[in-house]
Design an enzyme around this catalytic site. Structure first.
Site, PDB file in Angstrom:
ATOM      1  N   TYR A 153       0.854  -1.199   0.000  1.00  0.00           N
ATOM      2  CA  TYR A 153       0.000   0.000   0.000  1.00  0.00           C
ATOM      3  C   TYR A 153       0.890   1.249   0.000  1.00  0.00           C
ATOM      4  O   TYR A 153       0.681   2.167  -0.787  1.00  0.00           O
ATOM      5  CB  TYR A 153      -0.911  -0.021   1.229  1.00  0.00           C
ATOM      6  CG  TYR A 153      -1.878   1.134   1.325  1.00  0.00           C
ATOM      7  CD1 TYR A 153      -3.084   1.125   0.621  1.00  0.00           C
ATOM      8  CD2 TYR A 153      -1.610   2.242   2.138  1.00  0.00           C
ATOM      9  CE1 TYR A 153      -3.979   2.183   0.723  1.00  0.00           C
ATOM     10  CE2 TYR A 153      -2.498   3.304   2.241  1.00  0.00           C
ATOM     11  CZ  TYR A 153      -3.686   3.273   1.533  1.00  0.00           C
ATOM     12  OH  TYR A 153      -4.572   4.316   1.633  1.00  0.00           O
TER      13      TYR A 153
HETATM   14  P1  NAI Z   1     -13.544   2.777   0.807  1.00  0.00           P
HETATM   15  O1  NAI Z   1     -13.122   1.364   0.914  1.00  0.00           O
HETATM   16  O2  NAI Z   1     -14.627   3.261   1.711  1.00  0.00           O
HETATM   17  O3  NAI Z   1     -13.954   3.119  -0.691  1.00  0.00           O
HETATM   18  C1  NAI Z   1     -13.175   2.685  -1.782  1.00  0.00           C
HETATM   19  C2  NAI Z   1     -14.093   2.336  -2.926  1.00  0.00           C
HETATM   20  O4  NAI Z   1     -13.262   1.921  -4.020  1.00  0.00           O
HETATM   21  C3  NAI Z   1     -15.057   1.180  -2.604  1.00  0.00           C
HETATM   22  O5  NAI Z   1     -16.404   1.514  -2.933  1.00  0.00           O
HETATM   23  C4  NAI Z   1     -14.554   0.054  -3.499  1.00  0.00           C
HETATM   24  O6  NAI Z   1     -15.588  -0.803  -3.958  1.00  0.00           O
HETATM   25  C5  NAI Z   1     -13.907   0.847  -4.638  1.00  0.00           C
HETATM   26  N1  NAI Z   1     -12.948   0.035  -5.374  1.00  0.00           N
HETATM   27  C6  NAI Z   1     -12.030  -0.826  -4.868  1.00  0.00           C
HETATM   28  N2  NAI Z   1     -11.380  -1.449  -5.852  1.00  0.00           N
HETATM   29  C7  NAI Z   1     -11.898  -0.970  -7.014  1.00  0.00           C
HETATM   30  C8  NAI Z   1     -11.653  -1.245  -8.374  1.00  0.00           C
HETATM   31  N3  NAI Z   1     -10.756  -2.184  -8.751  1.00  0.00           N
HETATM   32  N4  NAI Z   1     -12.359  -0.578  -9.311  1.00  0.00           N
HETATM   33  C9  NAI Z   1     -13.283   0.329  -8.947  1.00  0.00           C
HETATM   34  N5  NAI Z   1     -13.578   0.630  -7.669  1.00  0.00           N
HETATM   35  C10 NAI Z   1     -12.885  -0.023  -6.711  1.00  0.00           C
HETATM   36  O7  NAI Z   1     -12.210   3.626   0.999  1.00  0.00           O
HETATM   37  P2  NAI Z   1     -11.941   5.109   1.530  1.00  0.00           P
HETATM   38  O8  NAI Z   1     -11.467   5.006   2.919  1.00  0.00           O
HETATM   39  O9  NAI Z   1     -13.038   6.018   1.190  1.00  0.00           O
HETATM   40  O10 NAI Z   1     -10.646   5.454   0.648  1.00  0.00           O
HETATM   41  C11 NAI Z   1     -10.710   6.201  -0.543  1.00  0.00           C
HETATM   42  C12 NAI Z   1      -9.297   6.540  -0.975  1.00  0.00           C
HETATM   43  O11 NAI Z   1      -8.637   7.231   0.082  1.00  0.00           O
HETATM   44  C13 NAI Z   1      -8.434   5.303  -1.285  1.00  0.00           C
HETATM   45  O12 NAI Z   1      -7.612   5.580  -2.390  1.00  0.00           O
HETATM   46  C14 NAI Z   1      -7.598   5.148  -0.034  1.00  0.00           C
HETATM   47  O13 NAI Z   1      -6.383   4.476  -0.279  1.00  0.00           O
HETATM   48  C15 NAI Z   1      -7.396   6.595   0.349  1.00  0.00           C
HETATM   49  N6  NAI Z   1      -7.062   6.780   1.757  1.00  0.00           N
HETATM   50  C16 NAI Z   1      -7.866   6.221   2.706  1.00  0.00           C
HETATM   51  C17 NAI Z   1      -7.518   6.317   4.037  1.00  0.00           C
HETATM   52  C18 NAI Z   1      -8.340   5.696   5.116  1.00  0.00           C
HETATM   53  O14 NAI Z   1      -7.850   5.621   6.260  1.00  0.00           O
HETATM   54  N7  NAI Z   1      -9.558   5.249   4.846  1.00  0.00           N
HETATM   55  C19 NAI Z   1      -6.299   7.073   4.444  1.00  0.00           C
HETATM   56  C20 NAI Z   1      -5.583   7.655   3.353  1.00  0.00           C
HETATM   57  C21 NAI Z   1      -5.943   7.500   2.052  1.00  0.00           C
END
Ligand code: NAI
Length: 267
Positions: A153
């Site tokens: 990651y």
């Molecule tokens: P989340 O898990 O709530 O949402 C991510 C979404 O991406 C989900 O709906 C999932 O179905 C979708 N997804 C996953 N693989 C996919 C694919 N191959 N094609 C299309 N859609 C896909 O995650 P969250 O927490 O909202 O994170 C959003 C972004 O923020 C991510 O890039 C994450 O790495 C980043 N981030 C999140 C942090 C956290 O602590 N939650 C911290 C720092 C960055």
């Protein structure tokens, strides 16, 4: 300044977490067309109720490059082209590197890093021709340090930052009118990182985080690091010897232990 009113935005992974919240906020700010891509039918069903009737949903796996580029090419046929691209989809495999399987490695790098490049490459020429557009890349504070339990990651997010800010420099040098914003949040309480512990730095709340990202888009911010203390990381990492940095970040801030009880989202 990037105007949201009357614009079209595409959010990958926009059916959950901060992606879904950003979509809601953009619609409240008068966005004309919201396109949400997500791989999860379940998340799309939930998001469709919340964003209805303002958004268009497509079940897209961003690692399927050919299918993704095909759908990207059709966006302009169904309505206005994408002005604001938010590369948000992300996954994490929270375990020691020695226990990763090879699919974990490839998929994490594809979803978190290379898919962004392919999609941006497809939509960028249109933005450049129109002389305006905004590419928003959701990286992570994990791009600013090393962290046990999330090595791949971290690697994927380091890749995003290097690519994203190089793209910004290219867009600025060529005076394209295309803005690039790189977002580096600390842990956010969306479920993606369920089980993590952060004894010193508070875990971010999803709604204010999404609000701050949208404000950063409006203000054409180059970097948004959250919370503010994350801004110190590059400086501290640069001036402290590695072993001292390990003590400060690992022992005092407890970051290196933060993934010990990681479960990730259980549903
Ligand atoms: P989340 O898990 O709530 O949402 C991510 C979404 O991406 C989900 O709906 C999932 O179905 C979708 N997804 C996953 N693989 C996919 C694919 N191959 N094609 C299309 N859609 C896909 O995650 P969250 O927490 O909202 O994170 C959003 C972004 O923020 C991510 O890039 C994450 O790495 C980043 N981030 C999140 C942090 C956290 O602590 N939650 C911290 C720092 C960055």
């Amino acid at each position: 300044m990037t105007d949201i009113s009357g614009r079209t935005a595409l959010i990958t992974g926009g059916a959950s977490g901060i992606g879904l919240l950003m979509g809601e906020i953009l619609l409240q700010k008068g966005l004309e067309r919201l396109i949400v891509w997500d791989v999860s039918d379940q998340n799309i069903a939930v998001a469709a109720e919340r964003l209805s009737p303002g958004a268009e949903f497509h079940r897209i796996d961003v690692t399927d490059t050919a299918a993704m580029l095909d759908v990207a090419g059709q966006i302009g046929e169904a309505g206005p082209p994408v002005d604001i691209l938010i590369n948000n989809a992300g996954i994490v495999v929270g375990r020691p590197f020695a226990t990763h399987n090879h699919e974990d490695i490839d998929r994490t790098m594809q979803v978190n890093a290379t898919a962004l490049m392919h999609l941006t490459r497809a939509l960028l020429p249109g933005m450049m021709t129109r002389g305006q557009g905004h590419v928003v890349n959701i990286a992570s504070a994990a791009a600013l340090l090393s962290n046990p339990g999330m090595s791949v990651y971290c690697a994927s997010k380091w890749a995003v930052v290097g690519w994203s800010d190089s793209l910004r420099l290219e867009m600025e040098a060529a005076k394209t009118g295309v803005r690039v914003t790189t977002v580096l949040p600390y842990y956010i309480d969306t479920g993606m990182f369920d089980g993590v512990k952060s004894p010193v730095i508070p875990i971010l709340k999803p709604k204010p985080t999404a609000n701050r990202i949208v404000r950063a888009i409006e203000r054409d911010r180059i970097f948004l690091r959250m919370p503010a203390i994350v801004n110190l990381l590059p400086l501290v990492r640069g001036i402290l010897p590695a072993r001292v940095f390990d003590i400060v970040v690992g022992r005092i801030f407890g970051i290196y232990e933060s993934m010990t009880d990681f479960t990730g989202r259980q549903t």
